[in-house]
Enzyme design. Structure first.
Site, mmCIF file in Angstrom:
data_model
loop_
_atom_site.group_PDB
_atom_site.id
_atom_site.type_symbol
_atom_site.label_atom_id
_atom_site.label_comp_id
_atom_site.label_asym_id
_atom_site.label_seq_id
_atom_site.Cartn_x
_atom_site.Cartn_y
_atom_site.Cartn_z
ATOM 1 N N SER A 1 0.859 -1.184 0.000
ATOM 2 C CA SER A 1 0.000 0.000 0.000
ATOM 3 C C SER A 1 0.893 1.232 0.000
ATOM 4 O O SER A 1 2.080 1.147 0.356
ATOM 5 C CB SER A 1 -0.850 -0.005 1.280
ATOM 6 O OG SER A 1 -1.469 1.248 1.484
ATOM 7 N N TYR B 1 -1.725 -0.749 10.519
ATOM 8 C CA TYR B 1 -1.856 -1.121 9.092
ATOM 9 C C TYR B 1 -0.544 -0.800 8.377
ATOM 10 O O TYR B 1 -0.011 -1.624 7.627
ATOM 11 C CB TYR B 1 -3.017 -0.345 8.475
ATOM 12 C CG TYR B 1 -3.248 -0.630 6.994
ATOM 13 C CD1 TYR B 1 -3.671 -1.886 6.563
ATOM 14 C CD2 TYR B 1 -3.045 0.363 6.027
ATOM 15 C CE1 TYR B 1 -3.881 -2.144 5.211
ATOM 16 C CE2 TYR B 1 -3.259 0.117 4.690
ATOM 17 C CZ TYR B 1 -3.676 -1.136 4.281
ATOM 18 O OH TYR B 1 -3.884 -1.389 2.945
HETATM 19 N N1 LIG Z 1 -8.598 -0.449 -1.483
HETATM 20 C C1 LIG Z 1 -7.541 0.328 -1.244
HETATM 21 O O1 LIG Z 1 -7.631 1.572 -1.215
HETATM 22 C C2 LIG Z 1 -6.193 -0.296 -1.037
HETATM 23 C C3 LIG Z 1 -5.078 0.548 -0.996
HETATM 24 C C4 LIG Z 1 -3.823 -0.001 -0.757
HETATM 25 C C5 LIG Z 1 -3.687 -1.359 -0.571
HETATM 26 N N2 LIG Z 1 -4.780 -2.175 -0.615
HETATM 27 C C6 LIG Z 1 -4.581 -3.612 -0.372
HETATM 28 O O2 LIG Z 1 -5.196 -4.351 -1.394
HETATM 29 C C7 LIG Z 1 -5.494 -5.664 -0.901
HETATM 30 C C8 LIG Z 1 -6.914 -6.048 -1.318
HETATM 31 O O3 LIG Z 1 -7.822 -5.211 -0.642
HETATM 32 P P1 LIG Z 1 -9.143 -4.606 -1.312
HETATM 33 O O4 LIG Z 1 -8.973 -3.152 -1.337
HETATM 34 O O5 LIG Z 1 -9.475 -5.333 -2.558
HETATM 35 O O6 LIG Z 1 -10.197 -4.897 -0.145
HETATM 36 P P2 LIG Z 1 -11.402 -5.947 0.004
HETATM 37 O O7 LIG Z 1 -12.404 -5.746 -1.080
HETATM 38 O O8 LIG Z 1 -11.854 -5.791 1.423
HETATM 39 O O9 LIG Z 1 -10.715 -7.358 -0.200
HETATM 40 C C9 LIG Z 1 -10.030 -8.030 0.835
HETATM 41 C C10 LIG Z 1 -10.006 -9.496 0.489
HETATM 42 O O10 LIG Z 1 -9.287 -10.201 1.543
HETATM 43 C C11 LIG Z 1 -10.041 -11.348 1.859
HETATM 44 N N3 LIG Z 1 -9.793 -11.821 3.209
HETATM 45 C C12 LIG Z 1 -10.050 -11.167 4.369
HETATM 46 N N4 LIG Z 1 -9.738 -11.946 5.403
HETATM 47 C C13 LIG Z 1 -9.284 -13.124 4.881
HETATM 48 C C14 LIG Z 1 -8.827 -14.337 5.456
HETATM 49 N N5 LIG Z 1 -8.741 -14.498 6.790
HETATM 50 N N6 LIG Z 1 -8.464 -15.352 4.640
HETATM 51 C C15 LIG Z 1 -8.546 -15.195 3.305
HETATM 52 N N7 LIG Z 1 -8.957 -14.069 2.694
HETATM 53 C C16 LIG Z 1 -9.323 -13.052 3.500
HETATM 54 C C17 LIG Z 1 -11.483 -10.933 1.685
HETATM 55 O O11 LIG Z 1 -12.299 -12.077 1.454
HETATM 56 P P3 LIG Z 1 -13.243 -12.805 2.553
HETATM 57 O O12 LIG Z 1 -13.796 -11.751 3.446
HETATM 58 O O13 LIG Z 1 -14.262 -13.480 1.687
HETATM 59 O O14 LIG Z 1 -12.341 -13.783 3.238
HETATM 60 C C18 LIG Z 1 -11.387 -10.118 0.422
HETATM 61 O O15 LIG Z 1 -11.464 -10.944 -0.706
HETATM 62 C C19 LIG Z 1 -5.261 -5.609 0.601
HETATM 63 O O16 LIG Z 1 -4.025 -6.208 0.910
HETATM 64 C C20 LIG Z 1 -5.213 -4.123 0.903
HETATM 65 O O17 LIG Z 1 -4.444 -3.821 2.034
HETATM 66 C C21 LIG Z 1 -6.015 -1.676 -0.851
#
Ligand SMILES: NC(=O)c1ccc[n+]([C@@H]2O[C@H](COP(=O)([O-])OP(=O)(O)OC[C@H]3O[C@@H](n4cnc5c(N)ncnc54)[C@H](OP(=O)(O)O)[C@@H]3O)[C@@H](O)[C@H]2O)c1
Length: 252
Positions: free
Chosen positions: A149, A162
């Site tokens: 991130s 985080y």
């Molecule tokens: N969105 C942003 O602005 C942003 C910015 C920087 C970095 N990121 C990073 O991008 C990545 C993806 O996040 P996103 O933004 O796409 O958010 P998201 O829509 O909340 O996706 C998170 C994913 O992680 C899964 N997850 C959560 N707990 C889990 C567990 N115990 N075992 C397996 N899977 C699990 C969730 O699936 P289930 O709940 O079905 O398990 C979901 O598929 C993360 O690492 C986040 O830190 C996001």
């Protein structure tokens, strides 16, 4: 027509929503058979149906990767059922924000368990298979892409733990990258800025309320999927080590 990832197999963690779902669809469209892991099986089943509807191959892995055994099983089932593992996208993550002072310890534990330990369990289980793919796979190169991130570059008030987890991912990725360069397993880091997904919705109501006024321009999950696809479709002699990607208007 040949596609860049034909004959390869990818495992995407956190594929039930957001960046992971977009990434799985994108890798499948480029020819990879994709194993999609997360806890919400209904979401994974819907994504798998979409991928199969486009002529792709998808394996649903209902898996909580904070459990070492389940993380290991996700990797092993990918190899057993799809035949190999060329690409691991360590994407699953959790972002719980707020002041450090008085924060619920359980929130810190959940982030460390998923963002750090879950990623490590998957990386540990997958590395021997990635090394094998780099030796005898169709592309003679394999990829591990770790999703960090902007918070992995610079800490800010209210994202302390985080940010800690994402800085850790950056350090681990660089160390592993150096260890594996000569064996053609490329380890890359993607550092997204604000992206429209479910990520922020897991915060406590009072934190959500404090975030409300701060929401600016956001990227789409497909924008990050494009960056990941770019990394894993480079020719064997090119390693994209790191991509920092922000919405144009995001200052820091
Ligand atoms: N969105 C942003 O602005 C942003 C910015 C920087 C970095 N990121 C990073 O991008 C990545 C993806 O996040 P996103 O933004 O796409 O958010 P998201 O829509 O909340 O996706 C998170 C994913 O992680 C899964 N997850 C959560 N707990 C889990 C567990 N115990 N075992 C397996 N899977 C699990 C969730 O699936 P289930 O709940 O079905 O398990 C979901 O598929 C993360 O690492 C986040 O830190 C996001």
């Amino acid at each position: 027509m040949t596609r860049p990832l034909d004959g390869t197999v990818a495992l995407v963690t956190g594929a039930s929503s957001g960046i992971g779902a977009a990434c799985a669809a994108s890798l499948a469209a480029q020819g990879a058979a994709v194993a999609i892991a997360a806890r919400r099986k209904d979401r994974l089943d819907a994504l798998a149906a979409d991928i199969r509807g486009e002529g792709g191959i998808a394996l649903v892995l209902e898996s909580d990767i904070t459990d070492e055994q389940q993380a290991n099983d996700a990797v092993e089932r990918t190899v057993t059922e799809l035949g190999r593992l060329d690409t691991l996208i360590n994407n699953a993550g959790l972002m719980l924000l707020g002041p450090i002072v008085g924060a619920p310890l359980s929130e810190w534990q959940r982030m460390v368990e998923l963002n750090v330990l879950g990623l490590l369990y998957c990386a540990h289980a997958a590395t021997p298979h990635l090394l094998r793919a780099a030796e005898d796979g169709p592309r003679h190169v394999a990829d591990m892409v770790n999703i960090s991130s902007v918070a992995g570059r610079a800490a800010r008030s209210f994202n302390g733990v985080y940010s800690l987890t994402k800085h850790g991912i950056g350090a681990f990725s660089e160390s592993l990258r150096q260890e594996l360069v000569n064996r053609y397993v490329r380890v890359s880091l993607v550092e997204p800025g604000a992206t429209a997904t479910e990520l922020a919705t897991h915060n406590r109501p009072e934190v959500l309320e404090s975030l409300r006024g701060q929401i600016g321009q956001r990227m789409e999950a497909t924008d990050i999927a494009d960056a990941i696809s770019f990394i894993v479709t480079r020719p064997r002699h090119v390693a994209v080590n790191e991509i920092l990607i922000r919405p144009t208007e995001q200052e820091r």
